[in-house]
Design an enzyme around this catalytic site. Structure first.
Site, PDB file in Angstrom:
ATOM      1  N   GLN A 154      32.802  42.896  36.476  1.00 29.89           N
ATOM      2  CA  GLN A 154      32.995  43.373  35.060  1.00 29.89           C
ATOM      3  C   GLN A 154      34.352  42.152  35.615  1.00 29.89           C
ATOM      4  O   GLN A 154      35.448  42.199  36.646  1.00 29.89           O
ATOM      5  CB  GLN A 154      33.489  44.135  34.883  1.00 29.89           C
ATOM      6  CG  GLN A 154      31.788  44.754  34.649  1.00 29.89           C
ATOM      7  CD  GLN A 154      32.477  45.717  33.293  1.00 29.89           C
ATOM      8  OE1 GLN A 154      32.937  46.513  33.262  1.00 29.89           O
ATOM      9  NE2 GLN A 154      32.099  45.380  31.959  1.00 29.89           N
ATOM     10  N   THR A 171      35.239  50.477  38.556  1.00 32.50           N
ATOM     11  CA  THR A 171      34.028  50.846  39.151  1.00 32.50           C
ATOM     12  C   THR A 171      32.557  50.425  38.440  1.00 32.50           C
ATOM     13  O   THR A 171      31.898  51.518  38.000  1.00 32.50           O
ATOM     14  CB  THR A 171      34.022  52.576  39.658  1.00 32.50           C
ATOM     15  OG1 THR A 171      35.743  53.327  40.081  1.00 32.50           O
ATOM     16  CG2 THR A 171      33.442  53.236  40.245  1.00 32.50           C
ATOM     17  N   HIS A 172      32.362  49.536  37.382  1.00 33.52           N
ATOM     18  CA  HIS A 172      31.432  49.456  37.111  1.00 33.52           C
ATOM     19  C   HIS A 172      30.443  48.526  37.620  1.00 33.52           C
ATOM     20  O   HIS A 172      30.218  47.299  37.679  1.00 33.52           O
ATOM     21  CB  HIS A 172      31.971  48.480  35.189  1.00 33.52           C
ATOM     22  CG  HIS A 172      32.913  49.668  34.825  1.00 33.52           C
ATOM     23  ND1 HIS A 172      34.026  48.899  33.655  1.00 33.52           N
ATOM     24  CD2 HIS A 172      32.602  50.877  34.596  1.00 33.52           C
ATOM     25  CE1 HIS A 172      34.467  49.985  33.117  1.00 33.52           C
ATOM     26  NE2 HIS A 172      33.561  51.410  34.091  1.00 33.52           N
ATOM     27  N   ASN A 173      30.066  48.750  38.922  1.00 29.87           N
ATOM     28  CA  ASN A 173      29.570  47.482  39.161  1.00 29.87           C
ATOM     29  C   ASN A 173      27.672  48.082  38.837  1.00 29.87           C
ATOM     30  O   ASN A 173      27.762  48.914  38.913  1.00 29.87           O
ATOM     31  CB  ASN A 173      29.223  48.107  41.484  1.00 29.87           C
ATOM     32  CG  ASN A 173      30.952  48.272  41.377  1.00 29.87           C
ATOM     33  OD1 ASN A 173      31.645  49.049  41.220  1.00 29.87           O
ATOM     34  ND2 ASN A 173      30.955  47.841  42.717  1.00 29.87           N
ATOM     35  N   ASN A 178      26.200  41.846  33.562  1.00 33.74           N
ATOM     36  CA  ASN A 178      26.997  43.145  33.281  1.00 33.74           C
ATOM     37  C   ASN A 178      27.360  42.676  31.830  1.00 33.74           C
ATOM     38  O   ASN A 178      27.307  41.603  32.263  1.00 33.74           O
ATOM     39  CB  ASN A 178      27.823  43.667  34.039  1.00 33.74           C
ATOM     40  CG  ASN A 178      28.314  44.744  33.729  1.00 33.74           C
ATOM     41  OD1 ASN A 178      27.764  45.454  33.173  1.00 33.74           O
ATOM     42  ND2 ASN A 178      29.249  45.050  34.958  1.00 33.74           N
TER      43      ASN A 178
END
Length: 588
Positions: free
Chosen positions: A347, A514-516, A554
């Site tokens: 992101q 921490t939006h992998n 994403n």
């Protein structure tokens, strides 16, 4: 030689949100379920007690709840022509470790993805033409629709006791909610959190410039709540210690506060901690999993047979385990073939700090206490004139005002010393940050594979991440940041503002989110996806993969709401389809 253990029906690799949900759902179906967790056991009492959990230095600076990169890490490079080097310190993202996983330390910001997010390629081509999508952009439809996932979003929201204001119930736009969201069957289980001073000012400013702000949905309870499993949650006290901390008040949804009190006592459920799974074991055909191999804290190897293997670890770890286990064809960017490791995404965020005359009292906060605008997320606006795919939301969050890491100082302030201290003292109670939270599309040159040089303590290749921001994302971020700046300039009592825009290459050093996502994308075509619409491996039908690793790209939203919905969706498919006829749920 690994010691062979008694067979179980289901083995779950990892014990966070997805494993907790699946553990409950599959034990209710009568299965014998075992969860293997690499980290330690943690529970609200005593691990999250307010006598020690609100220690910013220990938990937010020294990363007490997170992975130890000395034991588990990856290598990173921006492009294929660079040498990848190991990440020695946690930076851009912070995977959780221990029972509850990232569900322990998340803020609780809970979103549903837009209906168009799930069919992004077909929708974009239909509205803007095929040439609008860059040739190297590998975005794809998910293989599942928002309408199919809606009941499972609802189930996750009621499990967690989400506080919020619905914007669209059965197609009817609701006053005060997000008018851009997909239709939902009913409202949230709890009303929104009480507004902070800063969110009230943001609301006024956003309306003044013509936007439609709304209170953000929060996994922080606005009232005492008894969830559908009979687990009691307490009312949030606005202590300001959600992000990177466990909740000792039973008011932030986590596995510990919503599921584990019901799951752990079950006779057909068990778990083991300190278990590092290194392989999914396959039979001689390579088409059926026989269980997993793991190493315990004493360095002993064990083989755990199971009829069904479900990967419930963090996004990159799921992809890593698939690669090590040779499940699915590894992705090759040169030939643009293969699937495992393909479509990694992240992101892109920015912020506008505002400094006003009035008091904002930032220390009175909660992880998801925010006010947002969604006009520029997904395809909620005409992208044609802008020339990019994707978007993001704009929000002002009051998450705590913690003394070490949460502070804003005006442009031109010294980095340290007397001038910095003076500026901080003058602005601490009178500042806030307006954030943008933007999407990242998937590309041919952004992927995960096995590093040819570096290995872990077991001699296995480390995972290698190749990733950089693209022009599309920079355009998107500048566009959304400009809209955030409009709101900032309209803030009542504004004295000054500071724009924090990400430019240039992606860096793995400063924290971002921490939006992998990606690496084991879901879809309807085995040539471009690792799992089918039910999160079942195309190649090994008794292996399922959970979490954001299945996202094909994403969106501009935080992922947990969709991760929860997909988990319930997959659990339903396992119970009502797979168990009745074990094998591929979709024929190819």
């Amino acid at each position: 030689m690994a010691t062979k253990l008694p067979r179980v029906d289901v083995v779950l690799v990892g014990f966070g949100w997805t494993a907790s949900i699946l553990g409950h759902e599959l034990t209710e179906a009568g299965l014998n379920v075992l969860a293997l967790e690499r980290g330690k056991f943690r529970d609200t009492v005593p691990d999250f007690a307010t006598t020690h959990i609100q220690d910013e230095y220990k938990y937010a600076v020294r990363n007490s709840l997170f992975e130890d990169p000395a034991r588990e890490t990856l290598t990173f490079r921006n492009s294929i022509d660079q040498e990848a080097l190991p990440m020695r310190h946690l930076g851009s993202f912070r995977p959780g470790s221990g029972v509850g996983g990232a569900g322990v330390h998340w803020n609780g910001q809970t979103w549903r993805f837009l209906p168009t997010d799930f069919k992004i390629r077909s929708h974009t081509e239909e509205r803007y033409g095929k040439n609008f999508i860059p040739a190297d952009m590998t975005i794809q439809d998910w293989g599942v629709t928002y309408e199919e996932l809606e009941p499972y979003y609802d189930k996750f929201e009621y499990l967690c006791g989400i506080s919020g204001q619905a914007g669209n119930i059965k197609g009817e736009i609701q006053s005060g909610g997000n008018p851009f969201e997909g239709a939902r069957a009913r409202g949230y289980p709890l009303p929104p959190l009480a507004r902070s001073a800063a969110t009230v000012l943001f609301d006024k400013a956003a309306r003044e410039v013509g936007f439609k702000p709304f209170p953000c949905a929060a996994a922080n309870t606005s009232e005492p709540y008894l969830n559908p499993l009979g687990v009691q949650m307490g009312k949030c006290t606005f202590c300001g210690y959600c992000e990177w901390f466990g909740c000792g008040n039973y008011s932030k949804a986590s596995p510990q506060s919503t599921i584990l009190p019901v799951l752990l006592p079950k006779k057909n459920f068990s778990y083991r901690t300190g278990c590092d799974v290194t392989r999914v074991n396959l039979d001689a055909s390579g088409k059926r999993a026989t269980g997993v191999t793991y190493v315990d804290e004493q360095g002993r190897g064990f083989e755990q047979p199971a009829d069904l293997v479900v990967l419930c670890a963090f996004a990159q770890h799921n992809a890593h385990l698939l690669l090590l286990s040779r499940i699915g064809k590894p992705y090759d960017p040169q030939s643009n073939s293969g699937v495992v490791g393909r479509n990694y995404a992240y992101q892109m965020t920015s912020s506008v700090d505002v400094f006003v005359d009035g008091l904002m009292n930032p220390f009175m906060g909660a992880g998801a206490l925010g006010q947002a605008c969604d006009e520029f997320n997904g395809d909620n606006f005409d992208h044609g004139p802008e020339g990019f795919v994707g978007g993001g939301y704009i929000a002002l969050w009051t998450t705590g005002g913690r003394p070490i890491l949460q502070n804003q100082v005006p442009e031109g302030t010294p980095k340290w010393g007397e001038g910095w201290k003076k500026a901080l003292a003058q602005n601490y109670l009178k500042s806030a940050s307006i954030a943008t939270h933007g999407s990242v599309m998937s590309y041919r040159d952004s992927y995960l594979d096995l590093d040819p040089t570096y290995r872990d303590v077991y001699g296995n290749p480390l995972l290698r991440l190749t990733f950089d921001f693209h022009d599309n994302e920079h355009k998107m971020s500048r566009f959304v940041t400009d809209k955030a700046t409009l709101i900032a300039k309209a803030m009542p009592g504004l004295r000054s503002l500071k724009i924090n825009q990400r430019d240039g290459h992606y860096s793995i050093v400063p924290y971002q989110t921490t939006h992998n996502t990606g690496g084991a994308a879901m879809g309807s075509d085995p040539k471009t996806s690792v799992v089918n619409r039910y999160l079942q491996s195309w190649d090994v039908p008794n292996v399922f993969v959970m979490g954001s690793t299945v996202f094909p790209q994403n969106t501009g939203y935080n992922p947990t709401g969709t991760v929860g919905a997909l988990t319930f969706w997959a659990a339903d498919a396992i119970k009502n389809m797979y168990l009745k006829n074990p094998g591929p749920l979709i024929q190819t």
